[in-house]
Design a protein around this motif. Structure first.
Motif, PDB file in Angstrom:
ATOM      1  N   HIS A   1       0.705  -1.339  -0.195  1.00 45.04           N
ATOM      2  CA  HIS A   1       0.022   0.066   0.214  1.00 45.04           C
ATOM      3  C   HIS A   1       0.682   1.208  -0.004  1.00 45.04           C
ATOM      4  CE1 HIS A   1      -3.394   2.475   0.524  1.00 45.04           C
ATOM      5  NE2 HIS A   1      -3.024   2.987   1.648  1.00 45.04           N
TER       6      HIS A   1
ATOM      7  N   HIS B   1       1.164   5.393  -1.550  1.00 46.24           N
ATOM      8  CA  HIS B   1       0.740   6.585  -2.510  1.00 46.24           C
ATOM      9  C   HIS B   1       1.852   7.241  -3.052  1.00 46.24           C
ATOM     10  CE1 HIS B   1      -3.013   5.967  -0.812  1.00 46.24           C
ATOM     11  NE2 HIS B   1      -2.506   6.084   0.417  1.00 46.24           N
TER      12      HIS B   1
ATOM     13  N   HIS C   1      -9.283   1.528   0.408  1.00 44.73           N
ATOM     14  CA  HIS C   1      -8.857   1.687   2.094  1.00 44.73           C
ATOM     15  C   HIS C   1     -10.204   1.040   2.650  1.00 44.73           C
ATOM     16  CE1 HIS C   1      -6.405   5.274   0.293  1.00 44.73           C
ATOM     17  NE2 HIS C   1      -5.504   4.800   1.169  1.00 44.73           N
TER      18      HIS C   1
ATOM     19  N   HIS D   1      -5.236  -1.578   5.288  1.00 45.71           N
ATOM     20  CA  HIS D   1      -5.425  -1.309   6.872  1.00 45.71           C
ATOM     21  C   HIS D   1      -6.104  -2.414   7.529  1.00 45.71           C
ATOM     22  CE1 HIS D   1      -3.311   2.362   6.359  1.00 45.71           C
ATOM     23  NE2 HIS D   1      -4.061   2.980   5.293  1.00 45.71           N
TER      24      HIS D   1
ATOM     25  N   ASP E   1       2.136   2.676   3.341  1.00 49.02           N
ATOM     26  CA  ASP E   1       0.972   3.994   3.186  1.00 49.02           C
ATOM     27  C   ASP E   1       1.998   4.897   2.486  1.00 49.02           C
ATOM     28  OD1 ASP E   1      -1.189   5.302   3.046  1.00 49.02           O
ATOM     29  OD2 ASP E   1      -1.658   5.172   5.257  1.00 49.02           O
TER      30      ASP E   1
HETATM   31 ZN   LIG Z   1      -3.449   4.940   2.187  1.00 49.08          ZN
END
Ligand SMILES: [Zn+2]
Length: 495
Positions: free
Chosen positions: A119, A121, A268, A305, A356
């Motif tokens: 995960h 970005h 998410h 998550h 993340d």
């Molecule tokens: Zn995220």
């Protein structure tokens, strides 16, 4: 001396001479082999009859296979043809069987499957540390959304991805999953850097930097899916942001689009208690149950998550073969909570590990650190040092992550037939010696800076800490320039 005795003495002498000759020959041969090992790095070996040609032999290291038997092989080798592993086994055996065009000397090193960041970005590297130590709401409303609306365009995304790719490669990541905007630019940069990725174009119910409404977002995403269909490194995906930022219609249409193209769905899920409370108030269901009712859950879903999930949610996620990704740094940094990793594993949920985004929720892309934190977070939360061990943490960053991404047939372990994604870890740094247990050394002692060489799909993308696919100095210099630009944009009144 009788003639018999004379004969015996002669034979003894002959035998002695012969054995000396054999010994000398053996010595010469072994010297040659040793010299070959020393000087033959990178040089094409001569083909001997009966030996098969291969492209690459990673030879002489301790190979941590992460296969079903969790084999750890000393003085082993990995043979690669094209982008695929053709054999893993004892070095001597593989050297006798294959003639490699290229060799990587792995002596005194650990050879691991490439790490999988489930995960991310990626372009948010350019917003790294923009604002920390505030609530999620404050961070988003007052810093991230304004910074994104004033700065994020295709060029920003491309530059941020380049920086992320550089950081990930240097830390041993060979595959990552991403959710952001202008994902097509992310795909181009990722492929150029030689990384493997599952890239999801983000879809949500308010205007994004690239698309202003659902119709636009779906059209962009459909083009994106078409363009990358069948690419060996890039798997284009659809990423409805979350159940709290996507209506039922958005979720349904996103899933339908993904399934028309056989593309993964990234989302998410159950990240905060607030999310769960709001969805329960709105729909009378938990976020996973809501996704099930809308028809989204399935063996093509990757959910980030999964912190606030109960036993029924876990059973549902396991039954629908949803991949879940644990992000310990982010969950701690944003005080989101502690994912029930031990219970999810016991329930049979496919469980990977992620960083993340690198802005305000980590702030780096270091999976070596996430492994360490994943194990320690479970230990301290449950007040039990046995809760999650080093081997399980490494599993989440390798074969577990591959299962979460539904790519376990291709990546996640070093086995014949899988893609040649592997990393070499040095074990000579002060923090790396001595070594008693290999898994705990990797997870609790070794660092991203110990990653020396990285091979993805058979291609060496970093060799002895020099990244071969990116101009490191230029990537770093441009990132600094962007930092100054973002700072300036926030000082000026909004456009
Ligand atoms: Zn995220």
């Amino acid at each position: 001396m009788t003639s018999d005795e004379k004969g015996t003495a002669m034979r003894k002498k002959q035998m002695h001479r012969l054995s000396r000759a054999v010994f000398s020959l053996a010595l010469i041969v072994s010297c040659l082999v040793f010299a070959g090992a020393l000087f033959g790095q990178g040089a094409p070996a001569k083909a001997r009859p009966g030996r098969e040609k291969i492209d690459l032999l990673v030879a002489g290291g301790t190979v941590i296979t992460m296969d079903a038997e969790r084999r750890v092989l000393e003085d082993a080798a990995v043979a690669v043809r094209g982008d695929t592993i053709v054999a893993v086994g004892p070095r001597a055996e593989l050297e006798a069987r294959y003639v490699p065009a290229r060799r990587i000397d792995a002596r005194g090193r650990l050879v691991l499957p490439g790490l999988i960041n489930g995960h991310n970005h990626a372009p948010m590297t350019l917003l790294r540390g923009l604002k920390d130590d505030v609530t999620l709401q404050d961070w988003l409303q007052n810093y991230i959304f304004p910074a994104e609306s004033r700065n994020v365009n295709e060029e920003f995304v491309a530059r941020g991805t380049r920086l992320a790719a550089l950081e990930m490669i240097r830390g041993g990541t060979t595959t990552y999953a991403d959710m952001y905007y202008f994902e097509d630019a992310i795909a181009r940069e990722t492929k150029a850097a030689g990384l493997r990725a599952v890239l999801g174009e983000t879809i949500l119910d308010f205007p994004a930097p690239d698309n202003k409404n659902l119709a636009q977002a779906l059209a962009y995403t459909e083009n994106f899916l078409k363009r990358w269909k069948g690419d060996p490194l890039i798997r284009a995906a659809v990423a409805p942001h979350s159940v709290y930022l996507c209506s039922e219609k958005t979720l349904k249409e996103s899933a339908a689009l993904a399934r028309r193209y056989g593309a993964p769905i990234l989302i998410h899920l159950s990240e905060t208690k607030r999310e769960v409370d709001e969805i329960r108030a709105q729909y009378g269901l938990s976020p996973p149950q809501h996704l099930e009712k809308v028809g989204v859950l399935g063996p093509d879903v990757l959910a980030a998550h999964c912190i606030w999930v109960d036993a029924a949610d876990m059973a549902l996620l396991a039954r629908r073969q949803v991949g879940c990704v644990h992000n310990p740094s982010s969950n701690m940094m944003l005080a989101s909570g502690v994912a029930p990793v031990v219970e999810m594993r016991a329930a049979g949920v496919r469980l990977g590990l992620g960083t993340d985004g690198p802005a305000g929720s980590n702030n780096d892309l270091d999976l070596m650190e996430e492994m360490d934190l994943a194990a320690k977070l479970q230990k301290v939360t449950r007040m039990d040092p046995r809760a999650l061990g080093a081997e399980q943490a490494l599993e989440m960053a390798t074969i577990g992550g591959a299962k979460a991404l539904h790519m376990e047939e291709e990546i996640g372990s070093l086995e014949t037939g899988k893609k040649a994604d592997l990393v070499l870890l040095g074990i000579s740094a002060p923090h790396a010696v001595p070594m008693y247990q290999v898994y705990s050394q990797i997870v609790y002692a070794l660092k991203a800076s110990d990653v020396e060489t990285v091979v993805i799909a058979g291609r060496t993308v970093m060799e002895n800490r020099r990244v071969l696919t990116l101009n490191e100095a230029e990537v770093v210099a441009r990132a600094r320039e962007y930092g100054a630009r973002v700072k300036q944009s926030l000082a000026a009144p909004p456009k």
